[in-house]
Design an enzyme around this catalytic site. Structure first.
Site, mmCIF file in Angstrom:
data_model
loop_
_atom_site.group_PDB
_atom_site.id
_atom_site.type_symbol
_atom_site.label_atom_id
_atom_site.label_comp_id
_atom_site.label_asym_id
_atom_site.label_seq_id
_atom_site.Cartn_x
_atom_site.Cartn_y
_atom_site.Cartn_z
ATOM 1 N N TYR A 138 0.819 -1.212 0.000
ATOM 2 C CA TYR A 138 0.000 0.000 0.000
ATOM 3 C C TYR A 138 0.855 1.266 0.000
ATOM 4 O O TYR A 138 0.437 2.317 0.482
ATOM 5 C CB TYR A 138 -0.942 0.019 1.219
ATOM 6 C CG TYR A 138 -1.920 -1.141 1.310
ATOM 7 C CD1 TYR A 138 -2.092 -2.041 0.263
ATOM 8 C CD2 TYR A 138 -2.692 -1.325 2.445
ATOM 9 C CE1 TYR A 138 -2.978 -3.104 0.354
ATOM 10 C CE2 TYR A 138 -3.590 -2.389 2.555
ATOM 11 C CZ TYR A 138 -3.721 -3.277 1.504
ATOM 12 O OH TYR A 138 -4.609 -4.323 1.613
ATOM 13 N N LYS A 189 5.909 -14.438 2.239
ATOM 14 C CA LYS A 189 5.551 -15.088 0.970
ATOM 15 C C LYS A 189 6.796 -15.082 0.104
ATOM 16 O O LYS A 189 6.754 -14.760 -1.085
ATOM 17 C CB LYS A 189 4.379 -14.334 0.314
ATOM 18 C CG LYS A 189 3.729 -15.062 -0.850
ATOM 19 C CD LYS A 189 3.065 -16.372 -0.464
ATOM 20 C CE LYS A 189 2.831 -17.230 -1.691
ATOM 21 N NZ LYS A 189 2.268 -18.550 -1.393
ATOM 22 N N ASP A 222 -0.402 -18.007 2.891
ATOM 23 C CA ASP A 222 -1.515 -18.901 2.523
ATOM 24 C C ASP A 222 -1.671 -20.019 3.556
ATOM 25 O O ASP A 222 -2.777 -20.307 4.023
ATOM 26 C CB ASP A 222 -1.333 -19.460 1.094
ATOM 27 C CG ASP A 222 0.104 -19.863 0.771
ATOM 28 O OD1 ASP A 222 0.999 -19.599 1.599
ATOM 29 O OD2 ASP A 222 0.330 -20.443 -0.305
ATOM 30 N N ASP A 246 -3.714 -7.053 6.629
ATOM 31 C CA ASP A 246 -5.057 -6.518 6.373
ATOM 32 C C ASP A 246 -6.032 -7.696 6.236
ATOM 33 O O ASP A 246 -7.085 -7.751 6.869
ATOM 34 C CB ASP A 246 -5.013 -5.679 5.091
ATOM 35 C CG ASP A 246 -6.323 -4.962 4.800
ATOM 36 O OD1 ASP A 246 -7.239 -5.016 5.652
ATOM 37 O OD2 ASP A 246 -6.433 -4.355 3.716
ATOM 38 N N ASP A 250 -8.929 -9.428 9.206
ATOM 39 C CA ASP A 250 -10.375 -9.599 9.005
ATOM 40 C C ASP A 250 -10.773 -11.047 9.291
ATOM 41 O O ASP A 250 -11.815 -11.320 9.889
ATOM 42 C CB ASP A 250 -10.791 -9.229 7.571
ATOM 43 C CG ASP A 250 -11.088 -7.741 7.407
ATOM 44 O OD1 ASP A 250 -10.491 -6.937 8.153
ATOM 45 O OD2 ASP A 250 -11.919 -7.378 6.544
HETATM 46 MN MN MN Z 1 -9.100 -3.985 6.069
#
Ligand code: MN
Ligand code: NAD
Length: 364
Positions: A138, A189, A222, A246, A250
């Site tokens: 980001y 990763k 993963d 992120d 969640d």
């Molecule tokens: Mn989020």
């Protein structure tokens, strides 16, 4: 008595419902018996501001925030405006502008919550996810050229700096060292992303040498999703990049009960700038304006704010009030299968915070 200057940035959607609820809870905490008080200034930034002024927040908005001790944020996002405009124009602008590089996201199943994880796994979860909050995927690097032509090119480049990776790894190792289990999982990763993620792994190993007490391991992102569901107790503190954390947070929030309960702190650990506290959820277009948003994520975020401000007693009192409320199914909002409204849950938390204050005055 300590007074704190709090910036209130409700933003959009249910942010406008849960942030004022958070203000009410802080006001209840500051009533007689408490040794802290709060002065609020509200900033009406977000999608409505954008419709009027063409920007989500004013150019000099960050200066106003810099004068505060902490920021309570609701959410950014509006059905009529592209998400990248609302997110970059407000939340990311504040996080990057105030160098809030450590995003801390605790996840735990609160009393009374019938969490999905409880149904599929015998183990409990008690995690803190540390998310790199200023760079990586980001960072905003990239571009788009030849729009609309067959040769159109679009690229989002993940940018990692040694300084940025080192400071978030060190923050995470230090946090892990301060928790009872002293255990850190570094999410990566580096099998598929062979430049930045390899540097990320190398720096983790370097920083680990400063923390011999911390037992640490590495997990591919993963595989991490599967491990969170099948072996949750094998995890404690977790550090991951901006994008990976992120997503994982969640998932953590849903496993622990609901996205509406999960809190987050956007920290500038050196305290050069104020830190920002917010529920992890967004504007929730499907329920906005109905008064049924779960405000617990916001209240738990205030616990993180109070801890950051050094108000440990007030933080404990608020967390205890939250847990008393979640323990009562009559005070569950719709996302938890209940019928309580935002204001009913808010009043219940305020009442318990006040009752605890009276008790401590009486015993003092
Ligand atoms: Mn989020
Ligand atoms: P969302 O978090 O807004 O909603 C996802 C689902 O969770 C919805 O069904 C919603 O009703 C439910 N939910 C979320 N919070 C809840 C709460 N407190 N109580 C009850 N239910 C709740 O995510 P989304 O739908 O992907 O995004 C909607 C908008 O919010 C988009 O514009 C997005 O960019 C923005 N967003 C902003 C932030 C932020 O400001 N920090 C974070 C995530 C998404």
């Amino acid at each position: 008595m300590k007074r704190y200057r709090i910036a209130l940035v409700p933003g959009d959607g249910i942010g406008k419902e849960v942030a004022p609820a958070g203000k009410r809870v802080l006001e209840a905490l500051a009533e007689p018996g408490s040794d802290c008080a709060f002065d609020f200034e509200e900033f009406p930034w977000g999608a409505d501001f954008y419709r009027q002024h063409g920007v989500m927040m004013p150019e000099d908005g960050l200066d106003a925030l810099k004068a505060k001790d902490a920021i309570l944020f609701g959410s950014a996002g509006d059905p009529a405006i592209p998400d990248h405009i609302t997110l970059w124009g407000l939340r990311l602008k504040i996080c990057q502008g105030l160098d809030q590089y450590a995003n801390v996201r605790p996840a735990r199943i609160l009393p009374g919550i019938d969490a999905p994880l409880k149904r599929c796994c015998a183990e409990d979860l008690d995690w803190v996810i540390v998310r790199e909050n200023t760079e990586g995927e980001y960072a905003g690097a990239g571009g788009r050229v030849h729009r609309g032509f067959p040769l159109e090119v679009a690229a989002d480049m993940s940018v990692m700096t040694r300084t940025g990776v080192e400071r978030i790894q060190r923050f995470a190792f230090r946090l892990a060292a301060g928790r009872p289990r002293k255990r850190l999982t570094v999410v990566t990763k580096s099998n598929a992303q062979r430049h930045a993620m390899v540097m990320w792994d190398e720096i983790a190993a370097e920083v680990a040498r400063e923390f011999p007490d911390v037992e640490w391991d590495k997990e591919m992102v993963d595989a991490m999703t599967a491990r969170m569901v099948s072996r949750p107790a094998s995890l404690d503190t977790i550090v991951a990049t901006n994008l990976h954390a992120d997503i994982l947070s969640d998932l953590a929030a849903a496993l622990a009960g609901s996205l509406g309960m999960a809190p987050t702190a956007n920290l500038n650990p050196e305290r050069v700038y104020p830190s920002m506290f917010e529920p992890i959820h967004g504007s929730a277009f499907d329920i906005m304006g109905k008064g049924i948003a779960n405000p617990i994520g916001t209240f738990w975020s205030l616990v993180l704010m109070l801890e950051h401000l050094g108000e440990a007693e007030a933080a404990r009192r608020l967390m205890h009030a939250i847990e008393q409320v979640t323990a009562n199914p009559k005070l569950h909002t719709r996302d938890l299968g209940g019928a309580a409204t935002t204001s009913e849950v808010t009043e219940a938390v305020c009442a318990r915070v006040r009752a605890a204050a009276k008790k401590s005055v009486a015993t003092a």
